[in-house]
Structure formats: structure tokens, C-alpha cells
Design a protein around this motif. Structure first.
Motif, PDB file in Angstrom:
ATOM      1  N   ASP A   5       0.823  -1.213   0.000  1.00  0.00           N
ATOM      2  CA  ASP A   5       0.000   0.000   0.000  1.00  0.00           C
ATOM      3  C   ASP A   5       0.852   1.256   0.000  1.00  0.00           C
ATOM      4  O   ASP A   5       1.984   1.258   0.489  1.00  0.00           O
ATOM      5  CB  ASP A   5      -0.901   0.062   1.236  1.00  0.00           C
ATOM      6  CG  ASP A   5      -2.136  -0.806   1.137  1.00  0.00           C
ATOM      7  OD1 ASP A   5      -2.369  -1.417   0.073  1.00  0.00           O
ATOM      8  OD2 ASP A   5      -2.876  -0.883   2.142  1.00  0.00           O
ATOM      9  N   THR A   6       0.270   2.332  -0.514  1.00  0.00           N
ATOM     10  CA  THR A   6       0.844   3.672  -0.406  1.00  0.00           C
ATOM     11  C   THR A   6      -0.105   4.508   0.428  1.00  0.00           C
ATOM     12  O   THR A   6      -1.306   4.547   0.162  1.00  0.00           O
ATOM     13  CB  THR A   6       1.032   4.322  -1.787  1.00  0.00           C
ATOM     14  OG1 THR A   6       1.946   3.526  -2.557  1.00  0.00           O
ATOM     15  CG2 THR A   6       1.584   5.741  -1.663  1.00  0.00           C
ATOM     16  N   ILE A   7       0.445   5.163   1.440  1.00  0.00           N
ATOM     17  CA  ILE A   7      -0.345   6.076   2.258  1.00  0.00           C
ATOM     18  C   ILE A   7       0.281   7.468   2.142  1.00  0.00           C
ATOM     19  O   ILE A   7       1.421   7.604   1.677  1.00  0.00           O
ATOM     20  CB  ILE A   7      -0.409   5.637   3.734  1.00  0.00           C
ATOM     21  CG1 ILE A   7       0.984   5.639   4.387  1.00  0.00           C
ATOM     22  CG2 ILE A   7      -1.068   4.267   3.859  1.00  0.00           C
ATOM     23  CD1 ILE A   7       0.960   5.425   5.887  1.00  0.00           C
ATOM     24  N   THR A   8      -0.455   8.466   2.546  1.00  0.00           N
ATOM     25  CA  THR A   8       0.056   9.832   2.539  1.00  0.00           C
ATOM     26  C   THR A   8       0.098  10.348   3.969  1.00  0.00           C
ATOM     27  O   THR A   8      -0.860  10.177   4.722  1.00  0.00           O
ATOM     28  CB  THR A   8      -0.840  10.746   1.674  1.00  0.00           C
ATOM     29  OG1 THR A   8      -0.848  10.254   0.330  1.00  0.00           O
ATOM     30  CG2 THR A   8      -0.326  12.176   1.684  1.00  0.00           C
ATOM     31  N   PHE A  45       5.541  -0.956   2.831  1.00  0.00           N
ATOM     32  CA  PHE A  45       4.557   0.025   2.378  1.00  0.00           C
ATOM     33  C   PHE A  45       5.285   1.306   2.009  1.00  0.00           C
ATOM     34  O   PHE A  45       6.470   1.479   2.300  1.00  0.00           O
ATOM     35  CB  PHE A  45       3.458   0.252   3.423  1.00  0.00           C
ATOM     36  CG  PHE A  45       3.905   0.874   4.713  1.00  0.00           C
ATOM     37  CD1 PHE A  45       3.749   2.228   4.951  1.00  0.00           C
ATOM     38  CD2 PHE A  45       4.477   0.098   5.714  1.00  0.00           C
ATOM     39  CE1 PHE A  45       4.153   2.795   6.141  1.00  0.00           C
ATOM     40  CE2 PHE A  45       4.882   0.655   6.912  1.00  0.00           C
ATOM     41  CZ  PHE A  45       4.724   2.009   7.128  1.00  0.00           C
ATOM     42  N   TYR A  46       4.588   2.192   1.345  1.00  0.00           N
ATOM     43  CA  TYR A  46       5.176   3.421   0.835  1.00  0.00           C
ATOM     44  C   TYR A  46       4.440   4.606   1.455  1.00  0.00           C
ATOM     45  O   TYR A  46       3.220   4.568   1.628  1.00  0.00           O
ATOM     46  CB  TYR A  46       5.084   3.460  -0.694  1.00  0.00           C
ATOM     47  CG  TYR A  46       5.702   2.226  -1.298  1.00  0.00           C
ATOM     48  CD1 TYR A  46       7.067   2.172  -1.558  1.00  0.00           C
ATOM     49  CD2 TYR A  46       4.928   1.097  -1.551  1.00  0.00           C
ATOM     50  CE1 TYR A  46       7.643   1.012  -2.068  1.00  0.00           C
ATOM     51  CE2 TYR A  46       5.499  -0.057  -2.060  1.00  0.00           C
ATOM     52  CZ  TYR A  46       6.850  -0.101  -2.316  1.00  0.00           C
ATOM     53  OH  TYR A  46       7.411  -1.235  -2.802  1.00  0.00           O
ATOM     54  N   VAL A  47       5.196   5.636   1.780  1.00  0.00           N
ATOM     55  CA  VAL A  47       4.612   6.825   2.386  1.00  0.00           C
ATOM     56  C   VAL A  47       4.947   8.024   1.514  1.00  0.00           C
ATOM     57  O   VAL A  47       6.127   8.368   1.336  1.00  0.00           O
ATOM     58  CB  VAL A  47       5.146   7.053   3.817  1.00  0.00           C
ATOM     59  CG1 VAL A  47       4.585   8.355   4.392  1.00  0.00           C
ATOM     60  CG2 VAL A  47       4.791   5.873   4.708  1.00  0.00           C
ATOM     61  N   ARG A  48       3.912   8.620   0.966  1.00  0.00           N
ATOM     62  CA  ARG A  48       4.079   9.891   0.250  1.00  0.00           C
ATOM     63  C   ARG A  48       4.002  10.985   1.313  1.00  0.00           C
ATOM     64  O   ARG A  48       2.943  11.226   1.891  1.00  0.00           O
ATOM     65  CB  ARG A  48       3.006  10.080  -0.803  1.00  0.00           C
ATOM     66  CG  ARG A  48       3.118  11.385  -1.535  1.00  0.00           C
ATOM     67  CD  ARG A  48       2.040  11.528  -2.614  1.00  0.00           C
ATOM     68  NE  ARG A  48       1.954  12.873  -3.084  1.00  0.00           N
ATOM     69  CZ  ARG A  48       2.806  13.479  -3.896  1.00  0.00           C
ATOM     70  NH1 ARG A  48       3.849  12.798  -4.337  1.00  0.00           N
ATOM     71  NH2 ARG A  48       2.644  14.730  -4.271  1.00  0.00           N
ATOM     72  N   HIS A  60      11.486  10.247  10.220  1.00  0.00           N
ATOM     73  CA  HIS A  60      12.443   9.243  10.684  1.00  0.00           C
ATOM     74  C   HIS A  60      11.638   8.085  11.268  1.00  0.00           C
ATOM     75  O   HIS A  60      10.725   8.303  12.062  1.00  0.00           O
ATOM     76  CB  HIS A  60      13.365   9.846  11.744  1.00  0.00           C
ATOM     77  CG  HIS A  60      14.269   8.841  12.394  1.00  0.00           C
ATOM     78  ND1 HIS A  60      15.261   8.178  11.695  1.00  0.00           N
ATOM     79  CD2 HIS A  60      14.322   8.380  13.657  1.00  0.00           C
ATOM     80  CE1 HIS A  60      15.884   7.361  12.520  1.00  0.00           C
ATOM     81  NE2 HIS A  60      15.338   7.457  13.719  1.00  0.00           N
ATOM     82  N   TRP A  61      11.960   6.882  10.874  1.00  0.00           N
ATOM     83  CA  TRP A  61      11.249   5.669  11.304  1.00  0.00           C
ATOM     84  C   TRP A  61      12.050   5.050  12.441  1.00  0.00           C
ATOM     85  O   TRP A  61      12.905   4.201  12.224  1.00  0.00           O
ATOM     86  CB  TRP A  61      11.071   4.726  10.111  1.00  0.00           C
ATOM     87  CG  TRP A  61      10.391   5.458   9.002  1.00  0.00           C
ATOM     88  CD1 TRP A  61      10.985   6.130   7.978  1.00  0.00           C
ATOM     89  CD2 TRP A  61       8.998   5.646   8.867  1.00  0.00           C
ATOM     90  NE1 TRP A  61      10.027   6.720   7.204  1.00  0.00           N
ATOM     91  CE2 TRP A  61       8.788   6.432   7.718  1.00  0.00           C
ATOM     92  CE3 TRP A  61       7.879   5.219   9.599  1.00  0.00           C
ATOM     93  CZ2 TRP A  61       7.525   6.813   7.291  1.00  0.00           C
ATOM     94  CZ3 TRP A  61       6.621   5.591   9.172  1.00  0.00           C
ATOM     95  CH2 TRP A  61       6.452   6.383   8.028  1.00  0.00           C
ATOM     96  N   HIS A  62      11.785   5.489  13.644  1.00  0.00           N
ATOM     97  CA  HIS A  62      12.597   5.181  14.814  1.00  0.00           C
ATOM     98  C   HIS A  62      12.552   3.697  15.172  1.00  0.00           C
ATOM     99  O   HIS A  62      11.506   3.171  15.513  1.00  0.00           O
ATOM    100  CB  HIS A  62      12.114   6.019  15.996  1.00  0.00           C
ATOM    101  CG  HIS A  62      13.161   6.288  17.000  1.00  0.00           C
ATOM    102  ND1 HIS A  62      13.952   7.407  16.959  1.00  0.00           N
ATOM    103  CD2 HIS A  62      13.578   5.571  18.065  1.00  0.00           C
ATOM    104  CE1 HIS A  62      14.783   7.382  17.965  1.00  0.00           C
ATOM    105  NE2 HIS A  62      14.592   6.281  18.652  1.00  0.00           N
ATOM    106  N   TYR A  89       8.802   7.601   0.872  1.00  0.00           N
ATOM    107  CA  TYR A  89       9.553   6.662   1.692  1.00  0.00           C
ATOM    108  C   TYR A  89       9.120   5.239   1.378  1.00  0.00           C
ATOM    109  O   TYR A  89       7.931   4.977   1.200  1.00  0.00           O
ATOM    110  CB  TYR A  89       9.300   6.913   3.186  1.00  0.00           C
ATOM    111  CG  TYR A  89       9.877   8.197   3.698  1.00  0.00           C
ATOM    112  CD1 TYR A  89      11.175   8.227   4.195  1.00  0.00           C
ATOM    113  CD2 TYR A  89       9.140   9.365   3.676  1.00  0.00           C
ATOM    114  CE1 TYR A  89      11.723   9.411   4.665  1.00  0.00           C
ATOM    115  CE2 TYR A  89       9.675  10.548   4.149  1.00  0.00           C
ATOM    116  CZ  TYR A  89      10.964  10.573   4.635  1.00  0.00           C
ATOM    117  OH  TYR A  89      11.504  11.740   5.101  1.00  0.00           O
ATOM    118  N   THR A  90      10.082   4.324   1.328  1.00  0.00           N
ATOM    119  CA  THR A  90       9.808   2.894   1.268  1.00  0.00           C
ATOM    120  C   THR A  90      10.103   2.359   2.660  1.00  0.00           C
ATOM    121  O   THR A  90      11.233   2.456   3.146  1.00  0.00           O
ATOM    122  CB  THR A  90      10.708   2.195   0.237  1.00  0.00           C
ATOM    123  OG1 THR A  90      10.449   2.747  -1.054  1.00  0.00           O
ATOM    124  CG2 THR A  90      10.448   0.691   0.214  1.00  0.00           C
TER     125      THR A  90
END
Length: 173
Positions: A5-8, A45-48, A60-62, A89-90
Motif C-alpha cells: 500500500d501507499t499512504i500519505t 509500504f510506501y509513504v508519500r 524518521h522511522w525510529h 519513503y519505502t
């Protein structure tokens, strides 16, 4: 969030009332703290990321083991996303657990002002033990207030303990 999925996630300003004060805070998708992202272990997942606040920002993905290019450390793994800018981001989640995401540019300002959220990576069902009867997610923070409002932050550099806690009002969720 499902695998692939891609989320924003969009930064913005929101108004909150805390301790009787109307305060402008930062938010992801209008929420301070930001929305809890729930994904299964092993998923990608992907983050726009859309930055609409008045200063550069990253995510930052802590604690999440992912490719360095998507770590969100400004000046080290990516340039800061300017106001009006975007970045995709992936996010691959090899480990189960509760993690968090947050802006990494001016942490002294954006963390107490709400620009963070939970990432809950559910354990792969094949490896999971007994299910919990109940789960609760608490995001704890604090904010430094005086009699009139939020104590102002330094414009060009931190004027309080960098990434330390110094507030006099406890925030929960």
C-alpha cells in the motif's frame, strides 16, 4: 496498511486547547500525535510525505531497520523536505513491535508540538503466541507552558534541552 500500500502523511498546523490555552501545534494528517500505522511483520509500504508546514521536515522511522535512503535523518540520509515539497519513503518492516515515526529536523520544536506517531508492526501469525486479551496504545509527551501560553522555542537553535523532556504539562495521546 496492507503489504504494498501507499499512504500519505501530510504535515499541517492544528489548534488544540491545552491547560485552557489555544495552541497552534504541528500534526500529521490533522492529528497530533499522528495516526497510528498498523502493518504486518515482513510487509513493505510506501509513504508519500507532503510537507505543508513553514519549515523543512523529514520522517524518521525510529527503530525500524530499513534502507538508509529512507531513514529520514536530514543531512545524513536525505536532504530535508522543504515547505511545499514531497518525498516518497519505502518502509520495510522486518521486525514485529511498536515503533514510532517523527520529524527529525527541529526535534526540539516539532516533537513537543505533536509531529510524531506510532507504527505498530504485528507479529507474523505463524510466529505469534497466544493473542493478547486487550491492547492499549499510549503516546506520552509533555509541553512547557507558562501562565499565558507555550514557552517560545529558539528560532535558529534549541534554547532548551535538545531532545530531552522539560515540560510542565503531561500529554497523553
Amino acid at each position: 496498511v496492507q503489504d504494498g500500500d501507499t499512504i500519505t502523511l501530510t504535515t499541517s498546523l492544528v489548534q488544540r486547547t491545552i491547560g485552557g490555552h489555544a495552541i497552534a501545534m504541528y500534526a500529521f494528517n490533522g492529528e497530533a500525535p499522528g495516526p497510528r500505522i498498523r502493518v504486518r511483520q515482513g510487509s513493505t509500504f510506501y509513504v508519500r510525505f507532503e510537507n505543508t508546514i513553514d519549515q523543512p521536515a523529514t520522517i524518521h522511522w525510529h527503530g525500524v531497520r530499513l534502507q538508509n535512503a529512507f531513514d529520514g535523518s536530514p543531512g545524513l540520509t536525505q536532504p530535508p523536505v522543504p515547505p511545499g515539497g514531497t518525498f516518497v519513503y519505502t518502509v520495510h518492516c522486518p521486525d514485529a513491535g511498536i515503533f514510532w515515526y517523527h520529524d527529525h529536523v527541529r526535534e526540539d520544536i516539532v516533537l513537543p508540538m505533536g509531529l510524531y506517531g506510532n507504527l505498530y508492526v504485528e507479529q507474523d501469525p505463524a510466529r505469534a503466541g497466544a493473542a493478547a486479551e486487550r491492547q492499549e496504545f499510549l503516546m506520552l509527551s509533555d509541553l512547557l507552558l507558562d501562565a499565558d501560553s507555550v514557552i517560545s522555542y529558539g528560532r535558529d537553535a534549541p534554547n532548551f534541552v535538545l531532545m530531552g523532556r522539560f515540560g510542565n504539562v503531561l500529554l497523553i495521546n
